[in-house]
Every structure is written in structure tokens, then in C-alpha cells.
Motif scaffolding. Structure first.
Motif, mmCIF file in Angstrom:
data_model
loop_
_atom_site.group_PDB
_atom_site.id
_atom_site.type_symbol
_atom_site.label_atom_id
_atom_site.label_comp_id
_atom_site.label_asym_id
_atom_site.label_seq_id
_atom_site.Cartn_x
_atom_site.Cartn_y
_atom_site.Cartn_z
ATOM 1 N N GLY A 262 0.810 -1.211 0.000
ATOM 2 C CA GLY A 262 0.000 0.000 0.000
ATOM 3 C C GLY A 262 0.841 1.258 0.000
ATOM 4 O O GLY A 262 0.461 2.273 -0.601
ATOM 5 N N GLU A 263 1.995 1.219 0.673
ATOM 6 C CA GLU A 263 2.899 2.374 0.688
ATOM 7 C C GLU A 263 3.410 2.656 -0.723
ATOM 8 O O GLU A 263 3.439 3.804 -1.175
ATOM 9 C CB GLU A 263 4.072 2.104 1.624
ATOM 10 C CG GLU A 263 3.695 2.023 3.101
ATOM 11 C CD GLU A 263 4.878 1.693 3.988
ATOM 12 O OE1 GLU A 263 4.892 2.144 5.148
ATOM 13 O OE2 GLU A 263 5.789 0.971 3.525
ATOM 14 N N GLN A 264 3.824 1.614 -1.406
ATOM 15 C CA GLN A 264 4.358 1.765 -2.762
ATOM 16 C C GLN A 264 3.281 2.215 -3.736
ATOM 17 O O GLN A 264 3.539 3.020 -4.634
ATOM 18 C CB GLN A 264 4.987 0.448 -3.217
ATOM 19 C CG GLN A 264 6.198 0.051 -2.395
ATOM 20 C CD GLN A 264 6.831 -1.265 -2.811
ATOM 21 O OE1 GLN A 264 7.914 -1.611 -2.348
ATOM 22 N NE2 GLN A 264 6.187 -2.024 -3.664
ATOM 23 N N CYS A 265 2.063 1.704 -3.549
ATOM 24 C CA CYS A 265 0.958 2.115 -4.417
ATOM 25 C C CYS A 265 0.642 3.600 -4.223
ATOM 26 O O CYS A 265 0.320 4.307 -5.185
ATOM 27 C CB CYS A 265 -0.289 1.278 -4.130
ATOM 28 S SG CYS A 265 -0.189 -0.412 -4.747
ATOM 29 N N GLY A 266 0.738 4.061 -2.981
ATOM 30 C CA GLY A 266 0.489 5.473 -2.704
ATOM 31 C C GLY A 266 1.483 6.366 -3.421
ATOM 32 O O GLY A 266 1.109 7.351 -4.060
ATOM 33 N N VAL A 267 2.768 6.014 -3.338
ATOM 34 C CA VAL A 267 3.809 6.781 -4.030
ATOM 35 C C VAL A 267 3.609 6.680 -5.540
ATOM 36 O O VAL A 267 3.746 7.667 -6.269
ATOM 37 C CB VAL A 267 5.213 6.281 -3.628
ATOM 38 C CG1 VAL A 267 6.285 6.926 -4.494
ATOM 39 C CG2 VAL A 267 5.478 6.580 -2.148
ATOM 40 N N GLY A 268 3.256 5.487 -6.008
ATOM 41 C CA GLY A 268 2.987 5.304 -7.432
ATOM 42 C C GLY A 268 1.833 6.165 -7.906
ATOM 43 O O GLY A 268 1.860 6.716 -9.021
ATOM 44 N N THR A 269 0.829 6.330 -7.064
ATOM 45 C CA THR A 269 -0.350 7.137 -7.420
ATOM 46 C C THR A 269 0.028 8.596 -7.645
ATOM 47 O O THR A 269 -0.511 9.257 -8.540
ATOM 48 C CB THR A 269 -1.424 7.028 -6.318
ATOM 49 O OG1 THR A 269 -1.794 5.656 -6.157
ATOM 50 C CG2 THR A 269 -2.665 7.832 -6.674
ATOM 51 N N ILE A 270 0.950 9.107 -6.834
ATOM 52 C CA ILE A 270 1.405 10.498 -7.010
ATOM 53 C C ILE A 270 1.951 10.691 -8.426
ATOM 54 O O ILE A 270 1.566 11.623 -9.144
ATOM 55 C CB ILE A 270 2.491 10.843 -5.968
ATOM 56 C CG1 ILE A 270 1.924 10.781 -4.548
ATOM 57 C CG2 ILE A 270 3.077 12.225 -6.256
ATOM 58 C CD1 ILE A 270 2.989 10.868 -3.465
#
Length: 344
Positions: A262-270
Motif C-alpha cells: 500500500g505504501e508503494q501504491c500510494g507513491v505510485g499514485t502520485i
């Protein structure tokens, strides 16, 4: 369309598990899959609750979310003549139990001990096989019993990661709409609307998500459940998995020590929101308020691995069209990562 029949969310609802099993006409023959740590937190509680009912449950610990563990659970459940499986854990145990239950064609109940991603209710299982992580289609849980008192005691980092997974629905839906316009991919307006609304819940009140607060857990769990329902309606993971998830999976492959999904997905979303021409600054601000990572350094990952992941992300699921198209050039990858301040 597969949807959970019972979704029970709230403090101390783990003790309602007997009623859930009775409602689903599931009594004897329970096989509980849990982790070594989560066994002490909730696995033993689930076992004792069902044992006191005379349901004679069997409990087994799973070390990791791998095909080896899935095969082990399938064999043990067969030997025990199990009638249904219960996954108790923060993610890995639930994924193993979901896939094992699907292979055995048995009902599955999800009892999460953390809210780190939407796998607690989705019809996908993330499993390691032959050194690679695969997202495998499985049957959705027949029921979800999310005890917010237990989940609130989990490390806050897990809850913040769950928020990152939910917020990533924004770019997942944008990718889906793009594929619909350019590739005529089937699109469900209802599933997309539900997915966007789920992300909007967190975007509207990120300051409400705080450590060890049961009400915060309730918001995140309900959002994760809604996200899983959106996927069930769509019949695929499209409403909640797009280019940002492909970036996360690529990061798992190239970085020696990856962060939470979820952390990586959040950064990816940015970064993917920037590519879509959307308000990536709002995404970043929301994640910062929640306390989720927004940079490579906060993920604990070197800048070079971020760039490498951006360059190979489009190859993760080549059949799934996203804003990444046929891939980014090295110059474009560096531009998006630097402009959004994901790398310095």
C-alpha cells in the motif's frame, strides 16, 4: 459477481464469528489459517470460539504467501475433511487461505488483524511462485469479520499503507477509463463510481486517520471493503489496480528491500496522477497528513530503483493498458519522479 454475504465491522465483533458461521450454515469442519504472530493475536481466539461451540476446528500456521504454503494448506485441509476455511491475519495468511479455499472449492471467511490493503475482501490473492509475485484470481470471501479493536492495535504503518491502497483507486479508474476509450475494454460505470467514492472518503478527511483510534480503523476497513466490492462488481481488479500497482509490483522485482504494498501504491499514485494530468499535489498532501510515505527515502528505497521500476512497470501486465502505454523513456521517468519530488 461474487460478493460477501456477511460483512461485520466493529469493536469486539470477532466474538460474533459463531453467529456468522451459523448464518452461513457453516458449523463443523472449520480449518483456520493464520500466521505465527497473528495466531497469538486472533488465531487462537477464533479457534477457542469455534471449539467452545463444539465445531472441532483445526488450526495451522502459514509462514509466507507462497504456492508451497498453499499446497501445504490444501493437503492439511483435505486430511481434516474441512468444510470451510478461515483466514486470520494481516494479509499473507488471508491470501493463502483464499487460494487454498478456491482450489478446494470450499467457502472462505476473512478475519483480518490489520487493514494494510484491500486483499481482506477482494477476489485476488498475491502469491509468490518460483521467485515471482503473482496476483491470482480467487473466490471472494463469503464473509468478512473485521474486529476494529484488534486492528487498531496493529502498527499504524499498516493502516497508513491501507490508505495508500485505497487512494490509488483514483489512478486505477483513470487507467481503466483510458483503456475503455482507446482499446474498447469493457467498463462498468457503477464499479468505477464506487471505487472513486471509496478513495474520496479518505481524501475528504485525511486528518481523521490517526494511530490507535478505533474510529479511524472503521473508516479504512469500510473503504477497503467497498474497494473489494467494486472489483467483484467489475469481475476484475480494474477498479482498484492500474499503473500505480504495476509500479509497485515492478518495485518488488527490482528493489532488494521493498516497502509495504500500500505504501508503494500510494507513491505510485502520485506519479501516475501527474502523468494523467491530474491533481497529484492533492494526493501527496493527503498521504502526508495520514503519515504514509511520499518519497523514495521514506519508502527506504534508493532513487535508482524508483527509476528502474518506472521503466519496466508497463511490462508487469502487458495485457492491461494504462497511462504507461508502451513504457516511459529514461528521461520521462526521471522527470516525473523529480517533479513530484518522489526522488531528490
Amino acid at each position: 459477481m461474487q460478493l460477501p454475504r456477511d460483512v461485520v465491522v466493529g469493536p469486539d465483533v470477532i466474538y460474533d464469528l459463531k453467529d456468522v458461521c451459523n448464518d452461513l450454515k457453516l458449523k463443523e469442519g472449520a480449518f483456520i489459517v493464520t500466521g505465527h504472530h497473528t495466531k497469538k493475536i486472533a488465531g487462537d481466539v477464533v479457534h477457542d470460539i469455534l471449539n467452545e461451540c463444539g465445531y472441532n476446528p483445526v488450526i495451522a500456521s502459514s509462514k509466507e504467501a507462497s504456492m508451497t504454503e498453499v499446497n501445504k494448506i490444501v493437503e492439511l485441509a483435505n486430511e481434516a475433511n474441512s468444510r470451510y476455511l478461515i483466514g486470520v491475519g494481516s494479509g499473507k495468511s488471508i491470501d493463502v487461505a483464499k487460494l487454498a479455499a478456491t482450489q478446494l472449492d470450499l467457502p472462505f471467511i476473512s478475519v483480518p488483524t490489520a487493514a494494510s490493503h484491500d486483499g481482506i475482501v477482494s477476489s485476488r490473492a498475491s502469491i509468490h511462485d518460483k521467485g515471482k509475485k503473482a496476483s491470482i484470481e480467487v473466490n471472494a470471501p463469503m464473509a468478512v469479520v473485521a474486529d476494529t479493536s484488534i486492528i487498531a492495535k496493529a502498527p499504524y504503518r499498516l493502516l497508513a499503507a491501507g490508505c495508500g491502497d485505497i487512494i490509488s483507486n483514483y489512478t486505477a479508474v483513470l487507467d481503466w477509463e483510458l483503456a475503455h476509450r482507446l482499446r474498447n475494454e469493457p467498463f462498468s460505470e457503477y464499479a468505477a463510481t464506487l471505487s472513486r467514492m471509496t478513495a474520496q472518503i479518505l481524501m475528504d478527511c485525511p486528518e481523521d486517520i490517526k494511530p490507535e483510534l478505533e474510529s479511524s480503523v472503521r473508516i479504512v476497513v469500510k473503504a477497503l471493503v467497498s474497494s473489494g466490492v467494486a472489483m467483484s462488481i467489475a469481475g476484475s481488479s480494474r477498479p482498484a489496480s492500474g499503473s500505480e500497482h504495476m509500479f509497485s509490483h515492478a518495485l518488488d522485482m527490482v528493489a532488494p528491500n521493498s516497502a509495504l504494498h500500500g505504501e508503494q501504491c500510494g507513491v505510485g499514485t502520485i506519479m501516475m496522477m501527474y502523468l494523467h494530468g491530474g491533481d497529484w499535489k492533492k494526493i501527496k498532501e493527503c498521504l502526508e497528513i495520514i503519515g504514509a510515505p511520499t518519497t523514495a527515502s521514506e519508502l527506504g528505497i534508493k532513487d535508482s530503483y524508483i527509476l528502474e521500476a518506472l521503466l519496466v512497470a508497463h511490462k508487469i501486465r502487458p495485457e492491461r493498458y494504462t497511462i504507461l502505454g508502451a513504457g516511459l523513456t529514461p528521461e520521462a521517468a526521471e522527470k516525473v519522479a523529480r517533479l513530484t519530488k518522489v526522488i531528490s
